[in-house]
Enzyme design. Structure first.
Site, short mmCIF file in Angstrom:
data_model
loop_
_atom_site.label_atom_id
_atom_site.label_comp_id
_atom_site.label_asym_id
_atom_site.label_seq_id
_atom_site.Cartn_x
_atom_site.Cartn_y
_atom_site.Cartn_z
N LYS A 111 60.42 -23.54 -0.45
CA LYS A 111 60.94 -22.93 -1.67
C LYS A 111 59.92 -22.89 -2.80
CE LYS A 111 65.82 -23.86 -0.80
NZ LYS A 111 67.07 -24.49 -1.30
N LYS A 193 67.66 -18.73 11.17
CA LYS A 193 69.01 -19.17 10.80
C LYS A 193 69.74 -18.10 9.99
CE LYS A 193 71.49 -22.86 8.39
NZ LYS A 193 71.38 -24.04 7.52
N LYS A 196 72.76 -16.70 3.74
CA LYS A 196 73.34 -15.85 2.70
C LYS A 196 72.27 -15.29 1.78
CE LYS A 196 74.37 -20.21 0.41
NZ LYS A 196 75.43 -21.18 0.17
#
Length: 328
Positions: A111, A193, A196
């Site tokens: 991130k 994976k 969203k």
């Protein structure tokens, strides 16, 4: 009874992957364990959030927790920010952690990549706050996906480090990973994976997608060239992922699904998979719609916060007393 803790971020859409990989498994646990299920809104603000959207997402997630089958008489469902002990113990755990071990966290590295100097400090402090979430309740087991195992290992390390310094205060939690379906993959990439945050909305199914949308997304889902419905995670990741979804939604084994669709090809399989997923989501969506704007939902969250505060404050008092942060 042993204690289970789990938290989910209210950071947007809850996917079928979230349900099959985590929330679905929470329901049977409520009959066997003392369960705390937390909406971790303080984790969500490690990146900027629109206030109105965050409030709505918290409420949506709370309604979905109940809609999938959690019973507020059996579990403690609450919002993280309504229990101040999480932030207090989070600071203590941050002071217990080392910068090097936090910088090695895979999610932090992912991130913070390409952010230069503008990396939010909260991304680095995220794992100690997660440790606090878990340790406040004397947690024995943490049901997590494979991607969170590193954070639970750090939680165990921090708990042991604290205990070595101040005495046996914390229970050392164990990881509980579902044997099947702990990691549901993208509909467009069977090696990645389901997320969203994926910009391609066709890569995931939302728990609130209508029947037509579900059918379209599954019809367009990636497969492979040989047209055989056969489970092989390494050689056929895309169709294996779809078979896993079918198995978890229907209760049929992977072997049964292979036999059912032997020689039938992907078209028939996808069509019937869509029906299975739609039927799985239908009752959940109906319960969700009844709860989302109801006073009942507020009453459940208020009661959950009161119960969680009692347990969390008792643990925090033990921690602060052990460290000398209390007056005689």
């Amino acid at each position: 009874m042993k204690t289970i803790f789990s938290g989910i971020q209210p950071s947007g859409i809850i996917t079928l992957g979230n349900y099959l990989g985590a929330m679905k498994h929470f329901v049977p646990l409520q009959d066997e364990y003392n369960c705390y299920y937390c909406i971790v809104d303080q984790h969500a603000i490690t990146v900027p959030q629109d206030p109105a959207t965050l409030r709505e997402n918290v409420r949506r997630l709370a309604a979905l927790y109940l809609a999938v089958g959690l019973d507020p008489e059996k579990v403690t469902l609450f919002i993280q920010s309504e229990v101040p002990a999480h932030a207090k113990l989070g600071w203590i755990m941050l002071c217990t952690a080392y910068v090097g071990e936090l910088e090695r966290m895979t999610q932090y590295k992912d991130k913070s990549k390409d952010r230069g100097e503008s990396i939010p400090a909260g991304l680095l402090a995220y794992p100690p706050l997660m440790a606090a979430d878990i340790l406040l309740y004397g947690t024995d087991y943490v049901p997590v996906g494979e991607d969170q195992k590193q954070h639970i290992e750090l939680t165990r390390d921090l708990a042991e480090r604290f205990n070595n310094r101040y005495g046996e205060i914390f229970t050392i939690p164990e990881i509980r990973v579902a044997e099947v379906g702990a990691r549901i993959m993208s509909l467009q990439d069977g090696t990645k994976k389901m997320s969203k945050s994926d910009p391609n909305q066709g890569s995931y199914i939302s728990m609130l997608d209508d029947a037509d949308t579900v059918a379209k997304k599954i019809k367009r889902a990636q497969t492979d060239s040989d047209n055989a419905v056969r489970f092989d995670r390494e050689k056929k990741p895309a169709i294996s992922n779809l078979m896993t979804i079918y198995s978890l939604c229907s209760g049929k084994s992977l072997e049964e699904i292979e036999e059912m669709y032997a020689g039938k090809g992907y078209g028939v399989f996808k069509s019937e998979l869509a029906e299975v997923v739609i039927e799985t989501l239908k009752p959940i969506q109906e319960r969700y719609n009844d709860l989302f704007q109801s006073q009942k939902l507020d009453d459940i969250l208020t009661a959950g916060a009161e119960k969680a505060n009692r347990a969390a404050n008792a643990m925090l008092h033990k921690v602060e007393s052990a460290m000398g942060m209390t007056r005689l």
